[in-house]
Design an enzyme around this catalytic site. Structure first.
Site, PDB file in Angstrom:
ATOM      1  N   LEU A 184       0.940  -1.207  -0.238  1.00 51.23           N
ATOM      2  CA  LEU A 184      -0.116  -0.006  -0.055  1.00 51.23           C
ATOM      3  C   LEU A 184       0.789   1.340  -0.045  1.00 51.23           C
ATOM      4  O   LEU A 184       1.689   1.520   0.894  1.00 51.23           O
ATOM      5  CB  LEU A 184      -0.942  -0.005   1.272  1.00 51.23           C
ATOM      6  CG  LEU A 184      -1.778   1.248   1.221  1.00 51.23           C
ATOM      7  CD1 LEU A 184      -2.827   0.996   0.212  1.00 51.23           C
ATOM      8  CD2 LEU A 184      -2.597   1.115   2.787  1.00 51.23           C
ATOM      9  N   HIS A 207       7.303   2.731  10.524  1.00 48.78           N
ATOM     10  CA  HIS A 207       7.801   3.750   9.864  1.00 48.78           C
ATOM     11  C   HIS A 207       6.755   4.950   9.965  1.00 48.78           C
ATOM     12  O   HIS A 207       5.557   4.761   9.749  1.00 48.78           O
ATOM     13  CB  HIS A 207       8.170   3.343   8.446  1.00 48.78           C
ATOM     14  CG  HIS A 207       8.925   4.540   7.729  1.00 48.78           C
ATOM     15  ND1 HIS A 207       8.321   5.569   7.275  1.00 48.78           N
ATOM     16  CD2 HIS A 207      10.117   4.414   7.188  1.00 48.78           C
ATOM     17  CE1 HIS A 207       9.295   6.461   6.485  1.00 48.78           C
ATOM     18  NE2 HIS A 207      10.518   5.582   6.594  1.00 48.78           N
TER      19      HIS A 207
END
Length: 335
Positions: free
Chosen positions: A125, A229
């Site tokens: 994604l 992240h």
């Protein structure tokens, strides 16, 4: 209008651009035109049914129909770990005690495992920065579950997603630098590339065979185990909203978390309704809903206004054209 559609071999330039923009640590989007071209061929053959169900890897593109621009990518891999192992570290809690000293210690270790064989994976994604507002990310993310829900038997009972671990602004990966690199004497990008393009034998050959005690690791490495992240935080929120939860596994290179959910418990899979299309001038409703076709082979998805009455979904002509459906066809709708 934004529409999610199957990727085609002609999307190579778009996919390469997205791979470059995604940055380090995005294993499923390597900056390698040959690898990406092969992946697009696999996606084409997956949607057309030319591959066995467990070998399929469906890649979806987010396209602006007015301009033809491709601004995002997502994917569903029908089954992981069948031809190549699906390695992870499991975070294991070990309790040790000494009654004579009155001491009890909880020690966490990292243990190499291959636990998710045959599970379906949602991944890849990624959206361009200027598309990360306004619902485009939700459309692209949920489209993967609409794809699964269209023909659930093509997918596993359990679904997982891996999220990219923490990198510093200058591109360094604390877990790789302090831990993984000690076992894999190469650059992160090379290890990342080999993970996606080889049989992963090098991992079996070089990975630690004994538990790694987390308390013995440098603090910068400990601090990022199971953390996402910064660019992956919205993706994590979307996964959690669908019912995914961490399952105790982390990536062996960057220590990013793995999350999982039962296929039939994914909110979008569970709650979407199959309705018959009626085309009208304009639906008498203001709120938008997620709408997709009801088959994998002809899959398309949009977020547009739809008026629901009983078992009927009323769409305007533009929405029907984007989905390539006509009156009497069946669509799936998630309000």
């Amino acid at each position: 209008m934004l529409v999610v559609r199957p990727a085609q071999p002609r999307d190579l330039d778009h996919l390469l651009e997205l791979a470059i923009l995604s940055g380090p640590g995005f294993t499923s989007l390597p900056e390698d035109p040959d690898v990406l071209a092969d992946r697009l061929d696999v996606s084409r053959d997956s949607f057309s049914g030319q591959l066995e169900p467990q070998e399929r890897w469906y890649t979806l593109m987010l396209e602006e129909t007015d301009t033809g621009d491709v601004d995002g990518v997502g994917s569903v891999k029908a089954a992981v770990g069948l031809k190549r192992p699906f390695f992870s570290f499991r975070v294991v809690n070990n309790t040790q005690s000494s009654p004579s000293l009155g001491v009890k210690l909880d020690q966490k270790t990292l243990v190499l495992v291959n636990e998710c064989t045959g599970w379906t994976e949602v991944g890849s994604l990624f959206l361009k920065a200027d598309r990360r507002k306004g619902g485009a990310g939700r459309l692209l993310s949920q489209s993967r579950y609409m794809l699964i829900g269209a023909e659930p038997d093509l997918f596993a009972d359990n679904v997982l997603a891996e999220l990219r671990g923490v990198f510093t602004p200058d591109g360094a990966c604390p877990f790789w630098d302090h831990v993984a690199h000690k076992f894999f004497p190469m650059e992160f990008d090379e290890a990342d590339r080999m993970t996606g393009s080889t049989d992963k034998q090098f991992i079996l050959d070089l990975a630690p065979r004994h538990p790694i005690y987390i308390e013995l690791l440098p603090e910068p490495a400990r601090a990022v185990i199971g953390k996402v992240h910064p660019q992956g935080v919205p993706a994590m929120a979307l996964l959690e909203s669908e019912g995914f939860r961490p399952n105790g596994l982390v990536d062996i290179f960057d220590a990013g978390p793995t999350v999982a959910c039962g296929r039939d418990n994914i909110r979008t899979v569970r709650d979407a309704r199959r309705l018959k299309v009626e085309i009208v001038d304009e639906p008498d409703v203001e709120l938008v809903s997620l709408i997709s076709t009801d088959s994998v082979g002809d899959f398309r998805a949009v977020r547009q206004r739809v008026e629901i009455e009983g078992e009927t979904a009323r769409l305007n002509r533009e929405t029907a054209a984007a989905l390539k459906v006509k009156s009497g066809d069946v669509v799936r709708v998630k309000s």
